[in-house]
Structure formats: structure tokens, C-alpha cells
Design an enzyme around this catalytic site. Structure first.
Site, PDB file in Angstrom:
ATOM      1  N   SER A   1       0.574  -0.861  -0.148  1.00  0.00           N
ATOM      2  CA  SER A   1       0.167  -0.426   0.189  1.00  0.00           C
ATOM      3  C   SER A   1       1.057   0.997   0.117  1.00  0.00           C
ATOM      4  O   SER A   1       2.092   1.411   0.792  1.00  0.00           O
ATOM      5  CB  SER A   1      -1.356  -0.027   1.572  1.00  0.00           C
ATOM      6  OG  SER A   1      -1.635  -0.969   1.323  1.00  0.00           O
TER       7      SER A   1
ATOM      8  N   HIS B   1      -7.610   0.090   5.960  1.00  0.00           N
ATOM      9  CA  HIS B   1      -6.908  -1.382   6.128  1.00  0.00           C
ATOM     10  C   HIS B   1      -6.788  -1.432   7.787  1.00  0.00           C
ATOM     11  O   HIS B   1      -7.480  -2.555   8.176  1.00  0.00           O
ATOM     12  CB  HIS B   1      -5.503  -1.816   5.577  1.00  0.00           C
ATOM     13  CG  HIS B   1      -5.374  -1.243   4.346  1.00  0.00           C
ATOM     14  ND1 HIS B   1      -6.235  -2.147   3.566  1.00  0.00           N
ATOM     15  CD2 HIS B   1      -4.991  -1.027   3.806  1.00  0.00           C
ATOM     16  CE1 HIS B   1      -6.014  -2.621   1.779  1.00  0.00           C
ATOM     17  NE2 HIS B   1      -5.466  -1.200   2.022  1.00  0.00           N
TER      18      HIS B   1
END
Length: 432
Positions: free
Chosen positions: A309, A371
Site C-alpha cells: 500500500s 485497512h
């Protein structure tokens, strides 16, 4: 520039005052006469004397007018929906008093029902009528997408936005969504939408897209039956034998295809929402869970599920907290030696940003917030994970792995709810 893009210049009279007026004033788009006619058309949609079918037909006719309306005229329509279709305050007051009097008595349940019904606005029924015709859901989603940028400048629109978000949370519940795999064999119109909506790593060409849909890759999206042919959100996955530490190999079209029979790790390297009008409606958590279960069924050897990410808020945060002379030393991060103090210090700041910084009890970084809110933990920082100009601009090229351990998702969510960010020991060691 239209008046719509400058809310401060817009007329300050409420629609109630304008409906009672004779002349248009200032930047008002619709004259009082036309405004009254528009209100009558909206009221006709929710007329209790007509059937749902007829109400839907009237809503469709209004949507056709809206499609050709100017930005200013659309704003007047929003104001009418927001200000003229609220709940009846007298009914709410009466129901609340009745509920308070009935509290603790056998009549409490019935009084609660009455109170709940009094809070249902005519606006709810209006929006439900718009959703009744085939293209109505698309109309409402697009309307909210257009509305959202103007909320800060005009608080009168907040009730309409809140009503839409509440209805969308029900209409787009995961129970009504379908998970589909997207592949190179998917319709071209759908593949074009992947290119259009990819928000993390731009898809540069058709060959780039094909690489992301190749045999060692998977792409899944959630679809809604009323918005068929367009994913609401999609995730791109690479199947590998290790936790990836850089995006370049994953996007390399010339890279050898991995042997998926030996894959032990699924890397979620891009998640993109496609509908701005569904902001605040969360289905990313469910998407990842469904994809993990789908992948485990197809590839039993998969043991590790992680992301690769970006850290989009890091540079902006660091600019507010680090000394200016330090920032200057990090301007060319790719040239820093592995053992240089500057490199180690930058990693320390990044670990602090991801592992400690909270706002209102939630991680400061938007991707971390997503997340970690889904139950992942901060697993590893990756130097030069994204050496592209975008990656350097956002986070000095740093990327992060968030680990999804299916057995610990609930534990991690509980930790976060108590103000503790779940993270691997190596992350904590970087800033201790």
C-alpha cells in the site's frame, strides 16, 4: 464560473421565502413561479393517492428535466428536496411527549414505534420513488456525487445528503452485492471502466491492463443489480511466493509469470472505489473478506494475505512535524545509502506516523485507516517501494504491507477501538 461553484455568492433566501416571493433575487436560478411549479412536481411524486408505479413514472419525468437543467437549476432542486420534504416537527414533538409519558409502561413499545414513524420524512419517500424506475438508482448516485462538493459551502443541503447516505447504506448492503472476477475475457466496456476508475496505480495501456489480469493475477469487484455493468469497488491481486516489497515488479509487463500452483501469498496492491456518490458507504471490508475466501478455495496453498500500500498522507504530515533542514536531506531519498542516518531517521518517522498517529481514535493516514479498520495490522515498511514521481511526492517512495490474518481480524479491530494500532514488532522497534 457558475454561481453553483461559488456558494458564498448564492442567494441567501430559503426556499420557503422564495416560494412566497414574487420576484427572483440575486443569483437565484428559478423564479418564484417556476420554483413553485418545480415543488409541485416533486410533491406529486410522493402523492399518497398515486401508486408506486405512477410515482416512479413521475420521478423519471423529473429526472429527465434534471438531466437538461443548468447547474444553478439543479442546486435549486437540491434545496427544494432538502428544505421542503423534512419530517413534521409537530408530529415529532407530539410523538416524543407521548413516548416520554409512556416510558416504563406497557405502552412504551407502541410509543416508540409512533416516535420512529414521526421521524420518517417525506424526503425518504421521495428518494424511494426515484429509485423505483430502472435508471433511478444511477440518477440518485450521480446526484449525490454532484452534491457532495457543495456541502461545506451550503449547510442547507446537509439533510438531503444525510438521507441519501442512509438509504444507500441499506440499498448497497453487502447482502445485495455480487462478487465477480474480472478478467481479460470480460466485456470491453467493463475493462474500460477499470482503466477509468483505477485510483492507486494508473493503468497506462491495454497491455498494462492485460498484465494485471494475467494468469498469476486476479481482479474482483462488487456489483449491484441496479448498477449492472459497473463495479462499485474492485481489488487487484498478485499471487506470489513472498510478501512483495515494491510495486515496480508487480507492474512490470516484461516480468515472468509466476507459477500460481506454488503461490503462498496473495498481495492486494490496488483497491479502487468507483462511485463518488457512495462516499460513506463501506464495502471494502466485505470485499477483502470475500476475496480471501474465494482465493483460499481456489488456491489451498495460500497462507499469507497482505497488501502493498501507498502512504499518501506521510509527506504532508512530516512537513508539519520534522525540522526543515531534515526535510531538505530527504528530497532525493533514492540516493540515500542503506546505512545512512537520514534513511534510518526517515523510516523512524514513517513508523511513528503509521504506528502512533491517531485522529479521533482512528489512524491518521487514510489508507491505514481503511485497512486497520478492517482488522489488518501494520506489518512492514518498504524502502523505495514506489520509486515513481507520485510515490516520491506522497511518501518519499516508501510503501507499507498491511497483513490480513483471518484469525486475528477481530482482535486487531478491538485493539484499534481502544486506541492501540496493531503492528508488527519491527515497526515499533523503528521509533522506540
Amino acid at each position: 464560473m457558475t454561481e453553483l461553484t461559488h456558494p458564498a455568492k448564492a442567494a441567501t433566501r430559503s426556499t420557503r421565502e422564495r416560494l412566497e416571493a414574487t420576484w427572483r433575487k440575486g443569483a437565484e436560478a428559478l423564479s418564484p413561479r417556476v420554483l413553485r411549479r418545480t415543488l409541485a412536481e416533486l410533491q406529486a411524486i410522493v402523492d399518497t393517492r398515486v401508486s408506486e408505479v405512477e410515482g416512479g413514472r413521475r420521478a423519471r419525468a423529473f429526472a429527465e428535466w434534471y438531466a437538461g437543467a443548468s447547474a444553478e437549476e439543479r442546486r435549486d432542486a437540491w434545496l427544494l428536496m432538502s428544505e421542503q420534504f423534512g419530517a413534521d416537527p409537530k408530529k415529532i414533538q407530539s410523538a416524543r411527549e407521548h413516548y416520554e409519558a409512556a416510558h416504563g409502561t406497557p405502552e412504551e413499545g407502541a410509543a416508540e414505534i409512533r416516535l420512529r414513524r414521526s421521524l420518517v420524512s417525506a424526503r425518504t419517500r421521495l428518494l424511494q420513488r426515484f429509485a423505483a424506475f430502472p435508471a433511478g438508482m444511477r440518477f440518485l448516485v450521480d446526484l449525490r456525487a454532484e452534491l457532495l462538493p457543495h456541502l461545506r459551502g451550503d449547510k442547507r443541503l446537509l439533510p438531503l445528503d444525510a438521507e441519501l447516505e442512509t438509504l444507500f447504506s441499506t440499498w448497497f448492503d453487502v447482502a445485495f452485492l455480487e462478487l465477480r472476477r474480472l478478467s481479460w475475457d470480460s466485456p470491453a466496456s467493463l475493462l474500460e471502466k477499470l482503466i477509468k476508475y483505477e485510483a492507486v496505480h494508473d493503468i497506462r495501456s491495454w497491455s498494462d491492463l492485460k498484465n494485471r489480469l494475467d494468469s498469476d493475477r486476479r481482479c474482483y469487484g462488487f456489483f449491484h443489480p441496479r448498477l449492472d455493468g459497473e463495479p462499485l469497488i474492485f481489488v487487484e491481486v498478485a499471487l506470489t511466493d513472498h510478501m512483495s516489497d515494491g510495486i515496480t515488479p508487480l507492474l512490470d509487463e516484461a516480468a515472468a509469470v509466476a507459477d500460481i500452483d506454488k503461490a503462498t501469498t496473495a498481495i492486494f496492491y490496488s483497491i479502487s472505489n468507483t462511485q463518488a456518490g457512495l462516499r460513506g458507504v463501506s464495502f471494502g471490508d466485505s470485499l477483502i473478506k470475500h476475496v480471501v475466501e474465494t482465493l483460499k478455495a481456489e488456491f489451498p496453498k495460500l497462507k499469507t494475505f497482505a497488501t502493498l500500500s501507498p502512504i499518501p498522507g506521510f509527506r504532508a504530515w512530516l512537513a508539519k512535524h520534522a525540522p526543515p533542514e531534515k526535510l531538505a536531506g530527504w528530497e532525493k531519498p533514492l540516493e540515500l545509502d542503506a546505512k545512512s542516518p537520514e534513511r534510518q531517521e526517515l523510516l523512524s518517522w514513517a513508523a511513528r506516523y503509521l504506528g502512533r498517529e491517531l485522529q479521533d481514535g482512528k489512524p491518521l493516514d487514510p489508507v491505514a485507516r481503511f485497512h486497520l479498520g478492517n482488522g489488518a495490522r501494520v506489518e512492514r515498511l518498504n524502502w523505495a517501494g514506489d520509486p515513481s514521481p507520485k510515490g516520491i511526492k506522497q511518501s518519499f517512495g516508501l510503501m507499507v504491507n498491511y497483513l490480513y490474518d483471518p484469525k486475528r481480524l477481530d482482535k486487531h479491530r478491538a485493539m484499534l477501538s481502544q486506541g492501540e494500532i496493531p503492528m508488527a514488532a519491527a515497526i515499533g522497534d523503528l521509533y522506540r
